[in-house]
Each structure stands twice: as structure tokens, then as C-alpha cells.
Design a protein around this motif. Structure first.
Motif, PDB file in Angstrom:
ATOM      1  N   CYS A 118       0.793  -1.238  -0.096  1.00  0.00           N
ATOM      2  CA  CYS A 118      -0.090  -0.056   0.098  1.00  0.00           C
ATOM      3  C   CYS A 118       0.610   1.242   0.044  1.00  0.00           C
ATOM      4  O   CYS A 118       0.543   2.284  -0.733  1.00  0.00           O
ATOM      5  CB  CYS A 118      -0.775  -0.005   1.259  1.00  0.00           C
ATOM      6  SG  CYS A 118      -2.259  -1.349   1.036  1.00  0.00           S
ATOM      7  N   VAL A 154      -7.481  10.691   2.711  1.00  0.00           N
ATOM      8  CA  VAL A 154      -8.491   9.547   2.567  1.00  0.00           C
ATOM      9  C   VAL A 154      -8.810   9.200   0.975  1.00  0.00           C
ATOM     10  O   VAL A 154      -9.119   8.167   0.629  1.00  0.00           O
ATOM     11  CB  VAL A 154     -10.055  10.102   3.171  1.00  0.00           C
ATOM     12  CG1 VAL A 154     -11.088   9.043   2.702  1.00  0.00           C
ATOM     13  CG2 VAL A 154      -9.860  10.265   4.609  1.00  0.00           C
ATOM     14  N   LYS A 155      -8.871  10.350   0.154  1.00  0.00           N
ATOM     15  CA  LYS A 155      -8.774  10.109  -1.338  1.00  0.00           C
ATOM     16  C   LYS A 155      -7.431   9.021  -1.797  1.00  0.00           C
ATOM     17  O   LYS A 155      -7.722   8.215  -2.602  1.00  0.00           O
ATOM     18  CB  LYS A 155      -8.637  11.383  -2.071  1.00  0.00           C
ATOM     19  CG  LYS A 155      -8.875  11.322  -3.446  1.00  0.00           C
ATOM     20  CD  LYS A 155      -8.752  12.623  -4.290  1.00  0.00           C
ATOM     21  CE  LYS A 155      -8.728  12.683  -5.762  1.00  0.00           C
ATOM     22  NZ  LYS A 155      -8.602  14.089  -6.239  1.00  0.00           N
ATOM     23  N   MET A 197      -8.419   5.693  -0.922  1.00  0.00           N
ATOM     24  CA  MET A 197      -9.281   4.853  -1.842  1.00  0.00           C
ATOM     25  C   MET A 197      -8.586   4.774  -3.022  1.00  0.00           C
ATOM     26  O   MET A 197      -8.940   3.647  -3.531  1.00  0.00           O
ATOM     27  CB  MET A 197     -10.474   5.858  -2.003  1.00  0.00           C
ATOM     28  CG  MET A 197     -11.258   6.361  -0.824  1.00  0.00           C
ATOM     29  SD  MET A 197     -11.888   4.931  -0.057  1.00  0.00           S
ATOM     30  CE  MET A 197     -13.173   4.267  -1.204  1.00  0.00           C
ATOM     31  N   ARG A 198      -7.727   5.444  -3.484  1.00  0.00           N
ATOM     32  CA  ARG A 198      -7.042   5.198  -4.928  1.00  0.00           C
ATOM     33  C   ARG A 198      -6.122   3.894  -4.659  1.00  0.00           C
ATOM     34  O   ARG A 198      -5.889   3.305  -5.473  1.00  0.00           O
ATOM     35  CB  ARG A 198      -6.141   6.356  -5.283  1.00  0.00           C
ATOM     36  CG  ARG A 198      -5.677   6.266  -6.682  1.00  0.00           C
ATOM     37  CD  ARG A 198      -6.666   6.496  -7.438  1.00  0.00           C
ATOM     38  NE  ARG A 198      -6.152   6.234  -9.049  1.00  0.00           N
ATOM     39  CZ  ARG A 198      -6.278   5.442  -9.938  1.00  0.00           C
ATOM     40  NH1 ARG A 198      -7.131   4.499  -9.526  1.00  0.00           N
ATOM     41  NH2 ARG A 198      -5.645   5.555 -11.024  1.00  0.00           N
ATOM     42  N   ALA A 214      -6.465   1.439  -2.729  1.00  0.00           N
ATOM     43  CA  ALA A 214      -7.500   0.373  -2.642  1.00  0.00           C
ATOM     44  C   ALA A 214      -7.717  -0.057  -4.045  1.00  0.00           C
ATOM     45  O   ALA A 214      -8.019  -1.215  -4.522  1.00  0.00           O
ATOM     46  CB  ALA A 214      -8.730   0.863  -1.905  1.00  0.00           C
ATOM     47  N   SER A 215      -8.038   0.880  -5.035  1.00  0.00           N
ATOM     48  CA  SER A 215      -8.293   1.047  -6.414  1.00  0.00           C
ATOM     49  C   SER A 215      -7.192  -0.050  -7.202  1.00  0.00           C
ATOM     50  O   SER A 215      -7.442  -0.801  -7.859  1.00  0.00           O
ATOM     51  CB  SER A 215      -8.742   2.038  -7.032  1.00  0.00           C
ATOM     52  OG  SER A 215      -8.957   1.627  -8.592  1.00  0.00           O
ATOM     53  N   MET A 252      -8.853  -4.129   1.633  1.00  0.00           N
ATOM     54  CA  MET A 252     -10.046  -3.205   1.862  1.00  0.00           C
ATOM     55  C   MET A 252     -10.165  -2.915   3.413  1.00  0.00           C
ATOM     56  O   MET A 252     -10.307  -2.043   3.893  1.00  0.00           O
ATOM     57  CB  MET A 252     -11.470  -3.644   1.363  1.00  0.00           C
ATOM     58  CG  MET A 252     -11.456  -3.604  -0.288  1.00  0.00           C
ATOM     59  SD  MET A 252     -10.893  -2.100  -0.903  1.00  0.00           S
ATOM     60  CE  MET A 252     -12.639  -1.168  -0.843  1.00  0.00           C
ATOM     61  N   LEU A 302      -9.361   0.440   4.926  1.00  0.00           N
ATOM     62  CA  LEU A 302     -10.640   1.296   5.234  1.00  0.00           C
ATOM     63  C   LEU A 302     -11.065   1.216   6.927  1.00  0.00           C
ATOM     64  O   LEU A 302     -11.567   2.045   7.225  1.00  0.00           O
ATOM     65  CB  LEU A 302     -11.906   1.041   4.528  1.00  0.00           C
ATOM     66  CG  LEU A 302     -11.396   1.238   3.020  1.00  0.00           C
ATOM     67  CD1 LEU A 302     -12.483   0.966   1.927  1.00  0.00           C
ATOM     68  CD2 LEU A 302     -10.974   2.629   2.553  1.00  0.00           C
TER      69      LEU A 302
END
Length: 165
Positions: free
Chosen positions: A32, A112-113, A116-117, A119-120, A145, A149
């Protein structure tokens, strides 16, 4: 072929790292953190000026970062690790107040963005690893995830006690 799966974020570098099986050296949280190097807004604030000490990368992560920077240098691309270190801290501590110590409170949404990116990105990385028959690395990415998250949007995380920092 591994690079073709990625639409943005230096696909040649990511593809080379994956094809060279470098992710075998990393745990999920480190993957990550490494992926943060490729985010559009990866240039994070300088962490060394903060009172809170950033986490130290493991030997494996340090090796992969060095290899990534070596590849980036060949392509004349600048890579920054500050956001990566914040992500590494997030995966280790799950404490949004620690992240708030490094960035202005109004920038927490940007972090946070980034989560999320990543995770994608991990969904695409997992597909590529399957295509490479790299099952060991693929399996390490299970439950990404939950790792990314979990704790991010909770009652406690919504109310920061910035007076403590």
C-alpha cells in the motif's frame, strides 16, 4: 504486459516491479505504501520537520523503493516517499490523528482520497499478479479493503482532537 493493466501512475515502473516479483519482499501494508509513490498527488508534506517521527521502511520496502527510484530516474521521473510513509504509518497504527500531525486538518480528505486510490490500484495489482502466476504475492493482498478502510470512517475518527497536536 504487466504495465498494460495500469492506465496511469507510471505503468512502466509498476509493471517492471511486478514482473520482477519484487512484491515478494513486501507485506500488505508495505505494498500500500509503495503504491502511494504512483498517485497523481504523491508529493506529500515533508515529514522530517514534524515532532512525530515517520515510520522506518523495512529492508524489503527500502529495496523496492530504491529499485523504483532507479527505474524512475531512467525515465526522468521524480518520485516522492512522504505520502508512502504516511500510508505505512496508517496501515501500522490506524490512527487518523497521527496523519493529522503531518498534514493540515483541511487536507485530511486528500489523504482519504489517497487511501481510496490505493484500494483501487490494489485490485488491478491483484489481477496482474494472477496473470503472472504470482500466487504468493497475490494472496498477501487479501483483505486489503479491511486494512485500508478499517478505522477510517468511524465515530471516533470523525472527531479529531487537534488540541493534542
Amino acid at each position: 504486459q504487466a504495465a498494460a493493466a495500469f492506465q496511469d501512475g507510471q505503468p512502466l515502473i509498476i509493471g517492471t516491479i511486478l514482473a520482477d516479483f519484487e512484491l515478494r519482499k513486501l507485506e500488505l501494508g508495505e505494498v500500500c505504501a509503495w503504491l502511494c509513490m504512483f498517485l497523481k498527488d504523491s508529493k506529500g508534506p515533508e515529514l522530517s520537520t514534524s515532532e512525530l517521527e515517520p515510520p522506518r521502511p523495512s529492508e524489503g520496502l527500502a529495496d523496492v523503493i530504491a529499485y523504483t527510484k532507479e527505474l524512475a530516474e531512467q525515465l526522468e521521473v521524480e518520485m516522492d516517499v512522504n505520502l508512502s510513509l504516511m500510508m505505512l504509518d496508517w496501515t501500522q497504527h490506524k490512527d487518523i490523528t497521527r496523519i493529522a500531525a503531518w498534514i493540515d486538518p483541511h487536507m485530511l480528505g486528500t489523504f482519504v482520497k489517497a487511501v481510496m486510490r490505493v484500494a483501487s490500484y490494489l485490485d488491478v495489482v491483484k489481477e496482474v499478479l494472477l496473470g503472472l502466476s504470482e500466487y504468493q504475492s497475490h494472496n498477501k493482498l487479501d483483505n486489503h479493503m479491511d486494512m485500508l478502510l478499517g478505522g477510517l470512517v468511524t465515530n471516533e475518527s470523525l472527531y479529531l482532537r487537534l488540541a493534542d497536536y
